[in-house]
Design a protein around this motif. Structure first.
Motif, mmCIF file in Angstrom:
data_model
loop_
_atom_site.group_PDB
_atom_site.id
_atom_site.type_symbol
_atom_site.label_atom_id
_atom_site.label_comp_id
_atom_site.label_asym_id
_atom_site.label_seq_id
_atom_site.Cartn_x
_atom_site.Cartn_y
_atom_site.Cartn_z
ATOM 1 N N LEU A 322 -4.780 4.262 -0.939
ATOM 2 C CA LEU A 322 -4.311 3.057 -0.245
ATOM 3 C C LEU A 322 -4.199 1.856 -1.185
ATOM 4 N N ASP A 323 -4.884 1.914 -2.336
ATOM 5 C CA ASP A 323 -4.784 0.834 -3.324
ATOM 6 C C ASP A 323 -3.474 0.882 -4.106
ATOM 7 N N THR A 324 -2.739 1.981 -4.008
ATOM 8 C CA THR A 324 -1.445 2.055 -4.696
ATOM 9 C C THR A 324 -0.411 1.258 -3.906
ATOM 10 N N ASP A 325 0.754 1.088 -4.502
ATOM 11 C CA ASP A 325 1.822 0.436 -3.727
ATOM 12 C C ASP A 325 2.821 1.466 -3.196
ATOM 13 N N LEU A 326 2.335 2.688 -3.002
ATOM 14 C CA LEU A 326 3.192 3.755 -2.467
ATOM 15 C C LEU A 326 3.100 3.804 -0.940
ATOM 16 N N PRO A 327 4.141 4.338 -0.280
ATOM 17 C CA PRO A 327 4.029 4.592 1.160
ATOM 18 C C PRO A 327 2.923 5.623 1.420
ATOM 19 N N VAL A 328 2.116 5.379 2.451
ATOM 20 C CA VAL A 328 1.024 6.300 2.790
ATOM 21 C C VAL A 328 1.028 6.582 4.287
ATOM 22 N N LEU A 329 0.947 7.854 4.647
ATOM 23 C CA LEU A 329 0.730 8.266 6.032
ATOM 24 C C LEU A 329 -0.758 8.577 6.191
#
Ligand code: NPW
Ligand code: ADP
Ligand code: K
Length: 480
Positions: A322-329
């Motif tokens: 969640l600390d990345t700037d990627l989309p997360v489901l």
């Protein structure tokens, strides 16, 4: 074009804007003609109109007026029409006059109540429409309770006793085989779709309301869905690589189902991270599977949560993702972690899709999910500034702006353990392909439901059977 679903107030706003058409009764004439046409078509389908028997249940408002004018038209076509007037003093005067003039028969009231005669082919529910509140009152409830179970029920505008704006199914309420509505579908037609039966929308010449209120409910049509396919210049990386963090060596099922769904949903590449890496590869050798997050290569989106556990290690992994700037489901166990640590997602600016079922939703909000699922899911999405997909027969996908995509699964065969893991894999792939969380969630729900239908063909299924039907289901949504 996506279909929009209106509130009762929005319908009234649109009706008022039609000016003279409302005042001079044109709208009601068109509406009742639409009801009569649908009823006649149903009679014709099963042997013709002449000599058939129809009952109408007439309430105190304009919904009853629609039923009376429709009854008059059917009587003129040779149908024997019997009406129960629930509030004889308030029954629509012009409608009642037309009904009587056409030879319609009003059932006499005895001891404060009246029942329809036996042996009716169709009963028309004109108790209440958009003006209804709460459950059926006792007199109306008694009429419907006395019907033979095989009687076809046609609801005018909506099944009475079901809330127009929330879809809450009060007890008692009407269960319709067909619902005839006017101009634009109402929220109830999606939120309580199984209670409405087949929906017929009759054009009565009204436009859209001038302003919509949030939450704004819509559904994608099949034609709106354009499944990602590789082009001539694509390779395995350009289509979006999805990473799956799920399951465990002891419980590999969720890992296998979510990874398998990701492999099937889009072309390109699926990575897996977790202790079930060997099991995943033995089922799907094309998955690039590693035990630790540090070893995982690059992905364009993560699906995280199913069967991953809720211990400190799981929390640390979730935090890193969640600390990345990627989309997360975020699904399943990851939702349980987020329920105790909302700050993990609440501050995110990258696309975030939470996919709770009702129990997980209650864990996230701290309160049980009530009858108004639409407001609840839109409320959480707005408060946390994320997209929330609430699972169930009617899946709702709310983005933070108040837009909610709904999908009626059309059957309930997907209510089986592990089906959620499959959904998480599909939606994660669509996120990796660059779709917004709302589109990814809604398209995934549609194709998942279609796979359940194809797999089941009327018999129970497990999640692996659903997964096996995913490819033929997707084929229906590949364009060109
Ligand atoms: N406007 C137009 O041009 C057009 C409108 N159209 C049609 O009009 C409909 C809306 O009509 P509407 O506004 O008269 O309200 P409606 O749905 O009939 O119900 C309100 C009445 O029911 C009563 N009632 C309430 N709750 C109840 C309950 N649980 N159980 C029993 N009774 C209950 C309540 O009476 P009361 O509480 O006073 O007893 C009140 O009088 C709309 O859905 C469409 O069909 C179409 O013709 C197209 C053109
Ligand atoms: N009554 C129902 N009708 C249709 N689909 C349903 C129904 N109940 C659940 N589903 C769908 O089945 C899946 C179940 O997911 P979930 O509850 O997370 O199960 P699991 O965790 O066992 O995989 C979701 O896609 C959900 O929308
Ligand atoms: K009705």
């Amino acid at each position: 074009m996506p279909m929009q679903y209106l509130t009762a107030d929005e319908v009234r706003d649109a009706e008022r804007a039609s000016g003279d058409l409302l005042a001079n009764g044109t709208l009601m004439r068109r509406a009742s003609h639409g009801v009569a046409r649908v009823v006649a078509a149903e009679l014709n389908r099963t042997g013709g109109c002449y000599g058939r028997r129809v009952g109408i249940v007439v309430g105190a408002g304009d919904n009853g007026g629609d039923a009376l004018f429709a009854g008059a038209e059917l009587a003129r076509r040779g149908v024997a029409v019997h009406a129960v007037l629930l509030a004889p003093d308030k029954a629509h005067p012009a409608g009642l006059a037309a009904f009587r003039a056409a030879g319609g028969r009003v059932v006499p009231t005895t001891g404060g109540g009246a029942a329809l005669p036996a042996g009716l082919d169709i009963v028309v529910d004109g108790v209440v429409g958009i003006g209804g509140k709460g459950p059926l009152r006792p007199a109306a409830a008694a009429v419907f309770a006395a019907l033979a179970p095989e009687t076809t029920v046609v609801a005018v505008d909506l099944p009475s006793g079901v809330d127009c704006d929330t879809g809450e199914v009060h007890d008692p309420s009407v269960r319709a085989d067909i619902t005839v509505t006017f101009g634009h579908p109402r929220r109830v037609h999606l939120l309580a779709a199984p209670r409405c039966g087949r929906l017929a929308v009759v054009d009565i010449g009204i436009g859209k309301p001038s302003e919509r209120v949030a939450p704004r409910l819509f559904s994608f049509s099949d034609e709106d869905i354009d499944w990602p396919v590789p082009g001539p210049a694509d390779d395995k990386y350009t289509q979006g690589v999805v990473g799956v963090i799920a399951g465990s060596h002891r419980y590999p099922g969720a890992a296998i189902l979510a990874s398998g769904a990701a492999v099937t949903a889009t072309s390109g590449m699926t990575r897996y991270v977790g202790s079930a890496h060997a099991e995943v590869v033995s089922h799907f050798p094309e998955v690039v599977a590693v035990p630790d997050l540090a070893e995982a290569g690059r992905v364009q989106a993560w699906t995280v949560g199913p069967g991953m556990g809720t211990d400190d290690a799981a929390e640390a992994t979730l935090r890193t993702v969640l600390d990345t700037d990627l989309p997360v489901l975020v699904d399943a166990d990851a939702l349980t972690i987020v329920a105790r640590r909302p700050e993990l997602v609440a501050g995110r600016t990258a696309p975030t899709l939470l996919t709770p079922h009702a129990g997980e939703f209650a864990r996230l909000t701290g309160t049980a999910l009530g009858a108004d699922r639409l407001s609840a899911v839109a409320g959480l999405a707005a408060e946390w500034n994320v997209t929330v997909l609430l699972k169930g027969r009617i899946t709702l996908v709310a983005d933070p702006t108040g837009s909610v995509a709904g999908n009626d699964a059309g059957s309930s065969w997907a209510a089986t353990a592990g089906a959620g893991d499959v959904l998480a894999g599909i939606a994660g792939s669509l996120l990796a392909a660059g779709h917004t969380p709302q589109t990814a969630g809604a398209w995934a729900a549609r194709v998942h439901a279609r796979a359940a239908l194809l797999a089941s063909r009327g018999a129970p299924i497990g999640a692996s059977t659903l997964l096996a039907a995913l490819r033929p289901a997707i084929r229906e949504f590949v364009r060109g």
